[in-house]
Enzyme design. Sequence first.
Site, PDB file in Angstrom:
ATOM      1  N   LYS A  21       0.815  -1.217   0.000  1.00 22.99           N
ATOM      2  CA  LYS A  21       0.000   0.000   0.000  1.00 22.99           C
ATOM      3  C   LYS A  21       0.850   1.270   0.000  1.00 22.99           C
ATOM      4  O   LYS A  21       2.033   1.262   0.299  1.00 22.99           O
ATOM      5  CB  LYS A  21      -0.992  -0.041   1.157  1.00 22.99           C
ATOM      6  CG  LYS A  21      -2.139  -1.010   0.802  1.00 22.99           C
ATOM      7  CD  LYS A  21      -3.308  -0.933   1.713  1.00 22.99           C
ATOM      8  CE  LYS A  21      -4.404  -1.861   1.142  1.00 22.99           C
ATOM      9  NZ  LYS A  21      -5.484  -2.070   2.097  1.00 22.99           N
ATOM     10  N   ARG A  58      -3.874  -9.902   4.697  1.00 19.75           N
ATOM     11  CA  ARG A  58      -4.319  -9.925   3.287  1.00 19.75           C
ATOM     12  C   ARG A  58      -3.145  -9.458   2.429  1.00 19.75           C
ATOM     13  O   ARG A  58      -2.706  -8.318   2.558  1.00 19.75           O
ATOM     14  CB  ARG A  58      -5.529  -9.008   3.122  1.00 19.75           C
ATOM     15  CG  ARG A  58      -6.094  -8.962   1.716  1.00 19.75           C
ATOM     16  CD  ARG A  58      -7.271  -7.995   1.644  1.00 19.75           C
ATOM     17  NE  ARG A  58      -7.801  -7.887   0.300  1.00 19.75           N
ATOM     18  CZ  ARG A  58      -7.296  -7.094  -0.642  1.00 19.75           C
ATOM     19  NH1 ARG A  58      -6.251  -6.326  -0.381  1.00 19.75           N
ATOM     20  NH2 ARG A  58      -7.824  -7.061  -1.843  1.00 19.75           N
TER      21      ARG A  58
HETATM   22  C1  YH5 Z   1      -8.053  -4.178   2.820  1.00 22.21           C
HETATM   23  O1  YH5 Z   1      -7.114  -3.560   3.326  1.00 22.21           O
HETATM   24  N1  YH5 Z   1      -7.729  -3.567   0.365  1.00 22.21           N
HETATM   25  S1  YH5 Z   1      -8.138  -3.376  -2.319  1.00 22.21           S
HETATM   26  C2  YH5 Z   1      -3.315   0.027  -3.325  1.00 22.21           C
HETATM   27  C3  YH5 Z   1      -2.052  -0.548  -3.392  1.00 22.21           C
HETATM   28  C4  YH5 Z   1      -1.893  -1.854  -3.038  1.00 22.21           C
HETATM   29  C5  YH5 Z   1      -2.981  -2.590  -2.642  1.00 22.21           C
HETATM   30  C6  YH5 Z   1      -1.027   1.429  -4.199  1.00 22.21           C
HETATM   31  N2  YH5 Z   1      -9.483  -4.689  -0.382  1.00 22.21           N
HETATM   32  C7  YH5 Z   1      -8.333  -4.169   1.419  1.00 22.21           C
HETATM   33  O2  YH5 Z   1      -5.231  -4.016  -1.822  1.00 22.21           O
HETATM   34  N3  YH5 Z   1     -10.236  -5.598   1.757  1.00 22.21           N
HETATM   35  C8  YH5 Z   1      -8.451  -3.895  -0.703  1.00 22.21           C
HETATM   36  O3  YH5 Z   1      -0.931   0.114  -3.807  1.00 22.21           O
HETATM   37  C9  YH5 Z   1      -9.421  -4.873   0.960  1.00 22.21           C
HETATM   38  N4  YH5 Z   1      -8.898  -4.908   3.594  1.00 22.21           N
HETATM   39  C10 YH5 Z   1      -9.962  -5.601   3.078  1.00 22.21           C
HETATM   40  N5  YH5 Z   1     -10.736  -6.278   3.911  1.00 22.21           N
HETATM   41  C11 YH5 Z   1      -6.747  -2.243  -2.177  1.00 22.21           C
HETATM   42  C12 YH5 Z   1      -5.399  -2.861  -2.173  1.00 22.21           C
HETATM   43  C13 YH5 Z   1      -4.256  -2.030  -2.586  1.00 22.21           C
HETATM   44  C14 YH5 Z   1      -4.408  -0.710  -2.937  1.00 22.21           C
END
Ligand code: YH5
Length: 290
Positions: free
Chosen positions: A227, A262
Amino acid sequence: MTAAFPQFSPPAPLPGFDWSRPLVMGIVNVTDDSFSGDGLKGDIPAAIARARAMATQGADIIDLGAESTRPGAAPVSPEQEIARLLPVIEGLRDLRIPISVDTRHAATMRACSKAGAALINDISALDGAGSLQAAAESGLPVVLMHMQGEPGSMQQAPHYADVVAEVYDYLRHRIEACEAAGIPRAKIILDPGIGFGKTAAHNLSLLRATAKFRDLGCALLVGVSRKSFIGAVSNEADPARRLPGSLAAGLWALSQGANILRVHDVPETVQAVRIWRGIGEAPVTDRNVW
Ligand code: YH5
């Protein structure tokens, strides 16, 4: 043998989820514009193959998502979402680990539950039209995540007087809404929603307070993998190069009582978690012998 962190008693029993150890949830996107570096482009056979590989690599849960939360991403209708997710769930019928669906739509929850999904993961904490009822009727466990604002605009000006208190109170109210709808607390997994309407400082404060969220009497999931706050704190612009920071944040959360991580990088996370656990508590078993 003494447990590493005995102050965190396991959450209430939930069939299919072994709370005696941390669980690794592998992220599989079935989207057209995945931007987190996993290279999948809405390709159903590729998503099935990726989920199978993750299961082999030691994932405990697969999280399937068809909606991008990227700012500016085109919204996905429930129909499109179902059309992408169902063939993947059906193609994974023989998988021995639970499949979670990352969705905000009641119709998608119903369709995926019928197809065999084992967990509903909703970034809007079942706040959408009909979602509480759909989730309750499915009988499935749910992940309730906190988000400030909407995915398209949530990072423009996140603001809190006290981020930990506000996220805590929000989740407490959503638990009440679930219980009123017939979803028992034992089926609720909480998530502070790292990166969802939060600055890097907000995310760090929430992670620092991980243990406090266990006071709500539910299992805890955290999603830190690749993230933006990892990039902001470590000055790494490329999400695909944020594994070391993701592991550091993830293990820190485990030490503070998180139950599920996750993640995009399953084998790397499984190795890190096994070492974390081996040092802290677990007798090494044959399963771990290579
Ligand atoms: C979460 O934390 N996150 S989708 C931006 C990134 C990398 C990854 C800029 N769904 C979560 O994974 N569901 C998502 O780099 C989720 N908890 C739960 N329960 C976003 C994501 C991501 C966004």
